[in-house]
Design an enzyme around this catalytic site. Structure first.
Site, PDB file in Angstrom:
ATOM      1  N   TYR A  55      43.398  36.941  31.404  1.00 13.81           N
ATOM      2  CA  TYR A  55      42.851  37.721  32.511  1.00 13.81           C
ATOM      3  C   TYR A  55      43.962  38.431  33.274  1.00 13.81           C
ATOM      4  CZ  TYR A  55      40.966  38.181  37.333  1.00 13.81           C
ATOM      5  OH  TYR A  55      40.610  38.618  38.583  1.00 13.81           O
ATOM      6  N   ILE A  77      31.148  40.413  45.072  1.00 11.77           N
ATOM      7  CA  ILE A  77      31.959  41.538  45.531  1.00 11.77           C
ATOM      8  C   ILE A  77      31.288  42.866  45.201  1.00 11.77           C
ATOM      9  CG2 ILE A  77      34.175  42.724  45.303  1.00 11.77           C
ATOM     10  CD1 ILE A  77      35.387  39.954  44.608  1.00 11.77           C
ATOM     11  N   ILE A 136      38.852  35.562  46.842  1.00 13.08           N
ATOM     12  CA  ILE A 136      37.692  36.039  47.600  1.00 13.08           C
ATOM     13  C   ILE A 136      36.597  34.971  47.518  1.00 13.08           C
ATOM     14  CG2 ILE A 136      35.932  37.826  47.822  1.00 13.08           C
ATOM     15  CD1 ILE A 136      38.721  38.832  48.471  1.00 13.08           C
ATOM     16  N   ASP A 192      26.594  47.137  29.721  1.00  5.16           N
ATOM     17  CA  ASP A 192      27.652  46.309  29.142  1.00  5.16           C
ATOM     18  C   ASP A 192      28.886  47.199  29.046  1.00  5.16           C
ATOM     19  OD1 ASP A 192      29.419  44.846  27.629  1.00  5.16           O
ATOM     20  OD2 ASP A 192      28.023  44.433  25.990  1.00  5.16           O
ATOM     21  N   LYS A 199      44.619  42.421  33.850  1.00  4.31           N
ATOM     22  CA  LYS A 199      44.724  43.055  35.166  1.00  4.31           C
ATOM     23  C   LYS A 199      46.021  43.855  35.284  1.00  4.31           C
ATOM     24  CE  LYS A 199      40.906  41.763  37.268  1.00  4.31           C
ATOM     25  NZ  LYS A 199      39.846  42.750  37.569  1.00  4.31           N
ATOM     26  N   ASN A 240      34.445  47.485  38.720  1.00  5.04           N
ATOM     27  CA  ASN A 240      34.496  46.157  39.317  1.00  5.04           C
ATOM     28  C   ASN A 240      34.228  45.034  38.313  1.00  5.04           C
ATOM     29  OD1 ASN A 240      34.296  44.173  41.653  1.00  5.04           O
ATOM     30  ND2 ASN A 240      32.222  44.040  40.828  1.00  5.04           N
TER      31      ASN A 240
END
Length: 289
Positions: free
Chosen positions: A176, A44, A209, A85, A180, A112
């Protein structure tokens, strides 16, 4: 008696747009602008950089994997590949310094880079949680802190956060997903606090995706199986993600800020698998009555 709409009309002159020195049209929406994309060494992120470059932007391709970033940069004339990083404040500060030295500053930041642990909830370790949060929400937090002063000095800018439907509803990967969700809150906070400085901040909440990571971690048929859960009947592509991000970065979105835009093939609109169980028998039955 209510006044007519024409009576209420007041001309508004927008200031929250970025300059564009190219007059050729929409295909060069980002001419002269500097864009930094983290996690852009593959998939992506790489597609995002290619799309911005195709529309005239100057690119900094930032990734923890420098050889990967360099491979992407090799196809984008004038771009810079940096080893970054995003969990390191020093690395983020250096990234901004390089952008300022080479390009005069940063107009658009795309956060991203992400990390997604795969352990079941009861087996998730504290290290996995820290890693997911460090990359997914703390990285964008500190990257934004580093770029915002320069954006203010330059008269504005755009910050885009690449998020996930996991931050809105349950799809597993709990650490995760929580990170988000935190990224969504950060998006709104930046939008509110720095709108007066002509800085817009938005996020996209991506559904599945099609990237190599899926087949590596879940097997060669996973994307075909997942497509069945999407109302549009297919998973997304990196191009779908880039389309939404470039729109939000463009002057066409100059009055949009603080938004978390689902780019998800409709997966958040409802439970398709359940609907099929409920609706399909009804359809079959109705045809026999």
């Amino acid at each position: 008696r209510h006044p007519s709409f024409s009576t209420l009309y007041v001309p508004i002159f927008r200031t929250n747009v970025l300059p564009n020195s190219d007059e050729k049209g929409a295909e060069m929406r980002f001419s002269g602008q500097t864009v930094v994309v983290t996690g852009s060494g593959s998939d992506i992120g790489a597609e995002i950089t290619r799309r911005f470059a195709a529309e005239g932007a100057k690119l900094i391709i930032a990734d923890i994997n420098l050889p990967a970033a360099e491979r992407v940069a090799a196809d984008i004339e004038g771009s810079l590949a940096l080893e970054v990083d995003v969990t390191s404040r020093d690395a983020l500060r250096s990234m901004v310094d390089v952008a300022t030295k080479h390009f005069g500053g940063i107009d658009i930041l795309v956060n991203n880079a992400t990390s997604c642990g795969q352990s079941p909830f009861l087996d998730v370790t504290s290290d996995e949680v820290r890693q997911d949060f460090a990359v997914t929400v703390m990285g964008p937090f500190f990257a934004s802190q580093e770029v915002i002063p320069g954006m203010i000095a330059r008269g504005g800018g755009v910050i885009l956060n690449v998020s996930s439907v996991n931050g809105i509803s349950f799809f597993g990967n709990e650490a995760y997903s929580a990170a988000k969700a935190g990224l969504h809150s950060l998006t709104k906070s930046i939008a509110i606090q720095f709108g007066d400085d002509n800085i817009r901040c938005n996020a996209v909440a991506l559904g599945t995706i099609a990237t190599a990571r899926w087949e590596v971690t879940k097997g060669p048929l996973i994307l075909e199986k997942l497509a069945d859960f999407y109302p549009l009947g297919q998973v997304g592509t990196p191009t779908d993600a880039a389309d939404a991000l470039l729109f939000l970065a463009s002057n066409a979105a100059s009055w949009i800020t603080g938004v978390v835009l689902p780019v998800d093939g409709g997966v958040l609109t409802g439970n398709l698998a359940m609907a099929r169980e409920i609706v399909s028998p009804q359809r079959e039955g109705s045809g026999n009555e």
